[in-house]
Design a protein around this motif. Structure first.
Motif, PDB file in Angstrom:
ATOM      1  N   GLU A 175       0.831  -1.213   0.000  1.00 17.59           N
ATOM      2  CA  GLU A 175       0.000   0.000   0.000  1.00 17.59           C
ATOM      3  C   GLU A 175       0.859   1.254   0.000  1.00 17.59           C
ATOM      4  O   GLU A 175       1.965   1.262   0.538  1.00 17.59           O
ATOM      5  CB  GLU A 175      -0.899   0.029   1.258  1.00 17.59           C
ATOM      6  N   GLN A 181      -2.942   7.724  -2.750  1.00 19.21           N
ATOM      7  CA  GLN A 181      -3.824   6.707  -3.350  1.00 19.21           C
ATOM      8  C   GLN A 181      -4.988   7.368  -4.066  1.00 19.21           C
ATOM      9  O   GLN A 181      -6.117   7.340  -3.594  1.00 19.21           O
ATOM     10  CB  GLN A 181      -4.371   5.780  -2.248  1.00 19.21           C
ATOM     11  N   LYS A 185      -6.032   1.101  -8.168  1.00 15.67           N
ATOM     12  CA  LYS A 185      -4.843   0.283  -7.878  1.00 15.67           C
ATOM     13  C   LYS A 185      -4.674  -0.833  -8.913  1.00 15.67           C
ATOM     14  O   LYS A 185      -5.619  -1.568  -9.192  1.00 15.67           O
ATOM     15  CB  LYS A 185      -4.990  -0.324  -6.479  1.00 15.67           C
ATOM     16  N   HIS A 267       4.742  -3.432  -4.342  1.00 15.73           N
ATOM     17  CA  HIS A 267       3.777  -2.996  -5.351  1.00 15.73           C
ATOM     18  C   HIS A 267       4.486  -2.027  -6.299  1.00 15.73           C
ATOM     19  O   HIS A 267       5.349  -1.259  -5.890  1.00 15.73           O
ATOM     20  CB  HIS A 267       2.582  -2.309  -4.662  1.00 15.73           C
ATOM     21  N   GLU A 269       3.623   0.724  -7.616  1.00 16.18           N
ATOM     22  CA  GLU A 269       3.525   2.159  -7.318  1.00 16.18           C
ATOM     23  C   GLU A 269       4.417   2.533  -6.133  1.00 16.18           C
ATOM     24  O   GLU A 269       4.989   3.611  -6.094  1.00 16.18           O
ATOM     25  CB  GLU A 269       2.063   2.535  -7.071  1.00 16.18           C
TER      26      GLU A 269
END
Length: 1650
Positions: A175, A181, A185, A267, A269
């Motif tokens: 996350e 955010q 996603k 992740h 990102e």
């Protein structure tokens, strides 16, 4: 502009998209209330898109996007105008206060040894070059930033820094923070592998190949990136796939190491934002470099603590997270700290306070981390702790000394035993290595003493000192040992760690003592604290059981303790620190105040002396071999205890502590204590009768060791505070005693002197007062020799001598005195006075027990039954006597007799009380003189007796002069007998020498006779691809390579060199087989390659790879009448036609019935019938020489070796190129030798080395014989191709053009192959002597004329030549000839060159060819050369060469003589299209004389090379950390050595950049200079190399490998010339072989990867 922006913002309110241009985005940000939120929103949208492709990124596109969409808008927002304009203004406003250079790993730094406060004060290369050691500060003006920009920076910087910190320390793998955010996603994850120091390259590659099932190249790419950046995405995909890859990598890595690799699944990102955060850090670095205001705003933002938050400030959060970050992130964040906090002094102070606040935690994390110190935040301590004002501030405000010492204790708890003492058994080397970093920080804090002491500084320092004493308490008495009796110790205990910590603490202990000594009050308080600590550690001694010792009516009650039975430790830092403080008290004259701080009843001097005394006894017992069963560990500890690295705070301080004891205790009691601890009380109190030789030897050694320590206690006063001496005098004395052993180079002296905290020895300041420097020659190094006036200070019992140094120094000094016809007595020099605090030490000399000890030793020497004495023991007793007498003499000279209480003379003269002792010491000495075993001590006894006399006279107030003269008279008689003995010895030595000479002459004669009577012998030779030019064309050794013609630049060739030693063929065969056999049984690295036929010559150990058969020269007899007749009969034209006819005849025969055209050269009325196939035989023939089969075999063996080595191909006896290679090596070897002789300016024949002479002789005769072993048809074919260059009628295919070949090679080949024209199927003939000589003459003249044309066609018109007569005959001939050929070449060459210039150019250009030809014909035919060529006369050389080679001195007369014959040849040569094409491309033609080969020009100052290396960038790696830049001395290329990035594949094997370069630049042989280490490396092939001394020397005539000493280095032309000659003489391979033989290692250096 404002209107435009306003309009833009109106439009934006309507739009939901972010503004497109940087200006608009900047103005949009300006309208937002909260910049942080808007900025994050912007990043959340763009960053994941820009950094999407992590596995295979397009770096240029990424960078372009980031600049356009993020950084340019930020800069617009910051400056409010075009950032390029604004930054340009700032650049020119002189905004820099400091240079701000951040050093990379391995980069060169400079520290000025004259000006620097400490060695951490360094300059970067550029600052050093532009300074006088101190100019690294630039202009100090402030830059004009306006208020708006500052206000914007206050808004932007906190947001940027917060984002960088938050993303850098972000822990969530899946996350992002809530604010980022905003996008939907995606399900893209990366499996990320992190760097660690547990796994090697190969481990990681192996794990990746197995886990990811990828190619080797891909795994290597990943591994290199991980090593450089610290982490790398190795797989992309869904979470489950990445998780599976993670587990696979971990399990595979556990197979090869206990620690699995660190792998995480992130992740995409998260990965993108973390990557961008670092890029943003680099941008901040750039922005801050423009202005001090920016830096200050950045620092304020970093130090601001968030309200209502428990978190520390941002910079502290970064520091605390440092150990968890990967390498790439750490580097950028550390650079951020450098470019902000460390550039602003005020903020550096605030940063330092934050650093100290979290110091313990940071160091603990560093110690448990596995990354190098260089990339840990703890390494920044040096930047703060070494700034004197900052160090004071940190001590006063945060008590940093206590913080560091407490940290030390907290990180070492597992090494404390139940007594709270350290015990490093089973220690972790890595962990202790990291602990040393903490010790280093303590050194940095103490490195510069305070000049002003405030009350607070004093208080805090004392607090720190108490804290430090806790560490010393844990070390006092650590790792105690007990003597092994009966059985040897099974496993040597770990001793290195304790000694290593002792070494690390040495300078810190000295610095603490120096700090304490700055202030009398402080010193006294520190002394009190240290004394308390020693007493706390000595409780076991104070309360133990007691024993009583009695001797000479004196009694001592002491603890019953025996070093040989009880526990003892060599580690006593507390006692030694106390000794150091006591000396400093003495220096300040404050010992009298000691009782105020330590009451006398608490002082307990016996306790203080006890432990150091035990230590010295332990050393004595180790020398006496009583601790043999304790193994090597104890011997090693004793070595370091006395070694220069540790002795200042170990051995020296123990001697001082005994001197303190001697000054404060009753002398008799002190000596009783010493006797008791040395376990010698019984040896002196009763007569020991034993026949056990080992026990006697043990007792004698212990007595010697004890006497030696007593000498040191009494005589070693060269410590400021013990004796009245200065530091300079101490250093001078050390140097004097080192140079008394032997003359030494500067480095050896420096190595034997203790270094202070700044790694200085004080050597340079005093060396010239005591020694003179003797410069070095071409090899070796300069040495210092002791001045004669310093010899008087030699003390045989100097306490820093090892046993070997002591005996060597004694031997040298006695030898010197003998040469000067002086006596051999070596009495002690008069010692300096003790300081008042130590003045009572001398009372040891005249106390009862000392007299008793001396008398007992002398009596035992006189007692024939006693064996409890040695000559060494007597020598020491004499030395003590001498010290006593000198002391009394000095005191009597200074004060009236009645004031001198020291009464050594009377004590020594007094008779003993008991009947058996009724002899005084003087009587005993007189008797000792008569003992034959003590012949060597006679002079010393005489000196002592003289001294007794002197002191007696002084006591009696008689004249001093009389005493000295009487001494001289008494010595004279001794000298007369000495002289007689000397003369007798000299006579015997001369007789022995003559006898040896006679035997050697007989042996030599026998050897010569043996050699001459055996014809078939072999010379050991070495073949190697030699080279003649520093830049070598790539050698392509395909099967098709044609070595018949040599390129004119002689880029490479095969050189044959010989060591000149001779063996029978059979003997050589046996020897070689034996070498092969022994090599198979060897385990270490092979010195030579047996598969290539290599071996070492059994006589001189030169590396060889074949043998050359020695074939005697065939005598040539020529009848002069026949020769003249033949000259009439066979002019050049007829000779050429005869040769052409013969060749045509062969062609007809080989063509079998075809009707080829006979090449015709002349058509003037000569019909073909005049010449027929057999015409050539009409001018004289003889039968061919017959060689035995064994000679033929050896000839074929040698010829095949030349072919194999020269072309690097497998051996093949039938290959048609074998004869070509033979001719080629003959020509190339002659050219190489001629080049070398010319380079050194030596005569052509007079300066040849014996091995060159023998080698050439053997090579030429071999070449003649080699033709016979080949099919003659083959030789004929080669000959036709060679002749086709000269005679264009011979239309041979692929004939090269005249300018693209070396004509000397053609000459050698043609001369050696020419006899094949006489061969026929029916008869095997060869030309007669006369016939041969004309063949040689015409071939030589033709080739000389062709070479003259070569020279004139390629003439360089721009040379500054000395003008000769314009109208000389030669100049006129040259002009007319040049005009002629310029017609033929269709005007390609200009004809405006003056005749004299043409002649001088021709003469210079042809001389090397003529010199080579002279050598060739001399060794071919054996004709004696004229006198001028044997001596070094350059004037007569040219004419001598011409007369020797049958040439006119005006070479153009050749053309005149043969004009009709040569003219058509000239036309054909000049009109060759290939030749005209060569002339067009002027840059590629080779001009004559060829440029002599030389190594590249090196700068005089070595720092220029370091500068060059610092600017070098590896062509294959963007990484700044350049590892090993290496300079090729052949061509000047700088290479990236020993680095994976620059490895190449050659024949399927990986080779390093240097080896790859050597293959192309030097045919596998090359010379490199490792710039950062100042080492020269010689390499050959792929697997061989060696180090060689660099040609750079310091002012002391020494090289500095590794640049450890740091003296300025300058080029030694002589050394560089020597290196040049090693190369020119083709000795590189020999040097390597010699070096490998002397330095044989089980696991050698992997030269292949250099």
């Amino acid at each position: 502009m404002a209107d435009e922006e306003a309009g833009g913002s109106e439009r934006m309110e309507v739009s939901t998209e972010l503004p497109q241009t940087p200006q608009r985005l900047a103005s949009w940000w300006d309208q937002q209330v909260d910049f942080y939120t808007a900025f994050l929103h912007h990043l959340a949208q763009l960053v994941p898109e820009i950094y999407f492709a992590e596995m295979d990124p397009d770096l240029e596109k990424q960078e372009e996007s980031v600049l356009m969409s993020i950084f340019t808008p930020l800069e617009w927002y910051l400056f409010g105008e075009d950032p390029d304009i604004c930054l340009e203004k700032l650049k020119h406003s002189g905004a820099f206060q400091l240079c701000g250079k951040v050093f990379k790993s391995g980069e060169t730094t400079y520290s000025c040894r004259d000006c620097a406060i400490d060695p951490t004060c360094v300059l970067c290369m550029d600052c050093f070059q532009n300074s006088v050691h101190k100019n690294h500060r630039y202009k100090n003006s402030r830059c004009p930033l306006n208020e708006e920009v500052i206000a914007q920076a206050r808004k932007i910087f906190p947001s940027v820094i917060k984002y960088i910190v938050e993303m850098t320390i972000w822990e969530e793998e899946k996350e992002l923070p809530h604010e980022l955010q905003i996008r939907e996603k995606n399900e893209r994850y990366y499996c990320v592998l992190f760097n660690d120091e547990h796994h090697s390259y190969d481990h990681v590659i192996y794990s990746l190949q197995r886990a990811l099932d990828c190619e080797l190249a891909e795994a290597q790419l990943h591994t290199t990136a991980i090593d450089k950046e610290g982490r790398r995405a190795v797989k992309a995909g869904a979470y489950s796939a990445c998780q599976e890859a993670k587990e696979d990598i971990k399990s595979h890595s556990e197979n090869v190491s206990q620690h699995p690799l660190h792998v995480e699944v992130l992740h995409s990102e998260v990965m993108a934002h973390q990557k961008f955060a670092l890029r943003l850090g680099s941008w901040m670095n750039k922005i801050m470099s423009y202005s001090s205001d920016f830096r200050q705003i950045f620092c304020q933002a970093c130090l601001r603590e968030e309200p209502d938050s428990e978190n520390p400030c941002l910079i502290s959060r970064l520091m605390l997270w440092d150990a968890k970050l990967y390498k790439g992130a750490r580097k950028i964040l550390h650079e951020l700290i450098f470019s902000s906090f460390f550039m602003e002094m005020e903020y550096k102070k605030l940063f330092a306070m934050e650093f100290v606040k979290y110091y313990k935690q940071l160091q603990k994390e560093y110690i448990s981390d596995d990354h190098d110190r260089s990339i840990s935040v703890t390494a920044l301590s040096v930047q703060m702790f070494t700034v004197p004002t900052l160090a004071r501030h940190l001590i006063e405000e945060q008590n940093v000394i206590s913080v560091i010492t407490e940290t030390l204790l907290e990180v070492l708890p597992e090494y404390l035993d139940r007594n709270n003492k350290f015990n490093f058994q089973g220690y972790s080397q890595d962990k202790l290595g990291r602990v040393y970093a903490v010790i280093c920080d303590l050194k940095y804090i103490l490195i510069s003493k305070p000049t002003i002491w405030t009350e607070r500084l004093r208080m805090q320092f004392l607090e720190g000192f108490r804290s430090f004493l806790k560490i010393l308490t844990c070390m006092q008495g650590m790792e105690e040992i007990r003597r092994q009796v009966g059985q040897h110790i099974e496993v040597d205990p770990d001793w290195e760690a304790a000694i290593a910590i002792q070494m690390q603490l040495k300078n810190i202990l000295l610095m603490f003592q120096e700090w304490c000594a700055c202030d009398e009050e402080l010193l006294l308080v520190a002394y009190k604290e240290c004394h308390k600590a020693v007493m706390r550690c000595s409780t076991s001694f104070i309360c133990g059981s007691k024993t009583v010792v009695q001797l000479c009516g004196h009694t001592l009650e002491t603890k019953s303790y025996r070093v040989s039975e009880d526990l003892v430790s060599i580690h006593l830092p507390l006692s030694r620190t106390l000794a150091g403080l006591h000396v400093r008290l003495s220096r300040l004259g404050a010992v009298s105040r000691l009782h105020e701080f330590v009451p006398l009843e608490d002082f307990q001097i016996e306790v203080l002396v006890e432990y150091p005394l035990r230590c010295l006894v332990l050393v004595a017992q180790v020398v006496a071999e009583m601790w043999r069963r304790n193994g090597l560990s104890l011997i090693s500890q004793v070595f370091y205890y006395q070694d220069v690295k540790c002795r200042e705070e170990m051995y020296d301080k123990d001697i001082i502590m005994l001197q303190i004891g001697a000054s404060l205790m009753d002398p008799n009691k002190f000596l009783l204590l010493v006797l008791q601890r040395y376990e010698l009380a019984d040896a002196f109190s009763k007569t020991i009768s034993t026949k056990d030789q080992d026990l006697i030897k043990q007792y004698n050694t212990l007595i010697e060791e004890m006497l030696q320590v007593l000498i040191y206690i009494l005589g070693e006063r060269y410590v400021p505070g013990v004796g009245n001496v200065t530091k300079e005098e101490v250093t001078m004395r050390e140097i004097i005693h080192l140079l008394c052993i032997e003359p030494m180079p500067h480095s050896a002296i420096a190595k034997n002197l203790p270094e202070n905290e700044n790694h200085e020895t004080g050597l340079e300041n005093v060396i010239n007062k005591v020694a003179t420097f003797k410069k070095p020659g071409v090899s070796g190094h300069g040495v210092y020799e002791l001045k004669d006036e310093s010899l008087k200070d030699f003390n045989m019992y100097f306490y820093h001598y090892s046993k070997t140094q002591h005996s060597k120094a004694e031997h040298m000094q006695k030898k010197r005195r003998k040469q000067e016809n002086k006596d051999e007595a070596l009495p002690p020099p008069p010692p300096p006075e003790f300081c008042p605090a130590f003045s009572k030490v001398v009372n040891l000399l005249n106390c009862d027990i000392m007299m008793y000890i001396l008398r007992t030793i002398f009596e035992r020497a006189l007692d024939t039954d006693s064996n409890l004495w040695t000559e060494g023991m007597l020598q020491m007793a004499f030395h003590i006597l001498a010290l006593g007498l000198l002391e009394e003499k000095q005191q009597l000279e200074k004060a009236p007799e009645e004031e001198v209480t020291f009464d050594f003379y009377h004590k020594a003269s007094r008779l003993g009380s008991a009947a058996m002792n009724a002899q005084n010491i003087q009587m005993l000495l007189e008797k000792l003189k008569g003992i034959p075993q003590l012949e060597g001590q006679k002079d010393m006894i005489t000196w002592i007796l003289q001294m007794f006399d002197t002191v007696k006279r002084l006591r009696e107030k008689s004249c001093l002069i009389v005493a000295t003269t009487s001494r001289l008279d008494s010595i004279k008689n001794d000298e007369i007998t000495h002289d007689k003995e000397k003369a007798e010895r000299k006579r015997k030595a001369e007789a022995a020498r003559l006898h040896r000479q006679k035997i050697m002459a007989q042996m030599s004669a026998l050897q010569k006779n043996f050699i001459e009577t055996h014809k078939l012998m072999y010379d050991n030779t070495s073949e190697m691809p030699g080279k003649e030019d520093s830049i070598m064309e790539e050698e392509r050794y395909e099967e098709t390579l044609d070595p018949l013609f040599m390129d004119p630049d002689l880029a490479y060739g095969t050189y044959t060199g010989s060591c000149g030693h001779v063996m029978h063929a059979v003997c050589w065969q046996k020897y070689f087989e034996a070498v092969q056999l022994s090599s198979q049984q060897r385990i270490h690295v092979d010195l030579f390659d047996l598969e290539s036929g290599e071996y070492l010559c059994p006589l001189c150990k030169s590396l060889c790879n074949t043998v050359i058969p020695i074939i005697p020269l065939q005598p040539q007899k020529i009848n002069s009448e026949n020769a003249e007749a033949l000259a009439q009969l066979l002019p050049l034209a007829r000779w050429i036609q005869t040769v052409l006819t013969r060749i045509s005849g062969y062609n007809i025969r080989h063509a079998k019935g075809e009707n080829p055209t006979i090449p015709v050269l002349f058509n003037q009325g000569m019909g073909d019938s005049t010449f027929e196939f057999h015409s050539i035989l009409n001018f004289g023939v003889q039968s061919s020489i017959k060689y035995s089969n064994s000679i033929k075999e050896m000839v074929i063996l040698f010829a095949t070796t030349i072919y194999r080595i020269g072309l690097k191909v497998p051996p093949d006896e039938t290959d048609p190129r074998i004869p070509m290679m033979t001719w080629s090596t003959c020509a190339f070897t002659i050219q190489a030798i001629e080049n070398l002789l010319g380079d050194e300016g030596k005569p052509l024949f007079g300066a040849l080395q014996n091995r060159q002479h023998n080698g050439l002789k053997a090579l030429m005769q071999f070449a003649i014989a080699q033709r016979v072993t080949c099919p003659q048809i083959l030789i004929q074919k080669h000959l036709v191709r060679l002749l086709s260059v000269l005679l264009p009628n011979l239309k041979s295919e692929d004939t090269p053009c005249l300018l693209s070949i070396d004509l000397f090679h053609v000459l050698v080949g043609a001369v050696l192959a020419f006899p094949s024209l006489y061969w026929d199927d029916a008869v095997d003939l060869q030309p007669s002597s006369v016939s041969s000589s004309y063949n040689h003459l015409y071939l030589f003249h033709l080739i000389t004329m062709a070479h003259m044309l070569q020279i004139l066609l390629t003439i360089d018109t721009g040379l500054p030549l000395a003008q000769v007569q314009e109208d000389s005959e030669e100049a006129r001939s040259a002009s007319s000839f040049f005009a002629e050929i310029s017609q033929y070449t269709s005007g390609f060459i200009g004809c405006s060159i003056p005749g004299w210039y043409l002649w001088v150019s021709l003469k210079n250009g042809i001389t090397p060819f003529l010199r080579c030809a002279a050598l060739f014909f001399h060794y071919l035919l054996g004709v004696t050369p004229p006198e001028e060529l044997l001596t070094n006369s350059t004037e007569g050389e040219y004419s001598a060469l011409c007369s020797y080679l049958s040439l006119p001195t005006n070479l153009f007369l050749l053309f005149q003589e043969y004009w009709d014959t040569v003219r058509p040849l000239l036309q054909r040569w000049c009109t060759d299209p290939a030749l005209l094409n060569c002339l067009k491309q002027k840059s590629t033609v080779v001009r004559y004389p060829r440029k002599r080969n030389s190594l590249i020009e090196l700068p005089d100052d070595y720092s220029c090379l370091l500068n060059q290396a610092s600017h070098f960038r590896c062509p294959r790696s963007a990484d700044d950390e350049r590892k090993h830049p290496v300079l090729c001395l052949f061509c000047g290329a700088i290479l990236c050595s020993q680095n994976v990035c620059c490895q190449e594949i050659v024949n399927g094997e990986e080779v390093g950049a240097c080896i790859f370069h050597a293959l192309h630049c030097g045919a596998g042989v090359c010379i490199f200079l490792k710039i950062r280490e100042c080492r020269v490396v010689l390499v050959e092939g792929k697997a061989r190399g060696c180090a060689y001394p660099a040609p750079y020397l310091d002012e002391y005539g020494e090289t500095d490998p590794g640049l450890k000493r740091g003296n300025p280095l300058h080029l030694s032309r002589e050394r560089y010339r020597k290196l040049h000659l090693v190369w020119q003489q083709h000795c590189i391979i020999e040097e390597i072989a010699r070096s490998q033989e002397t330095n044989q290692m089980l696991f050698g250096f992997n030269w292949q990867l250099l």
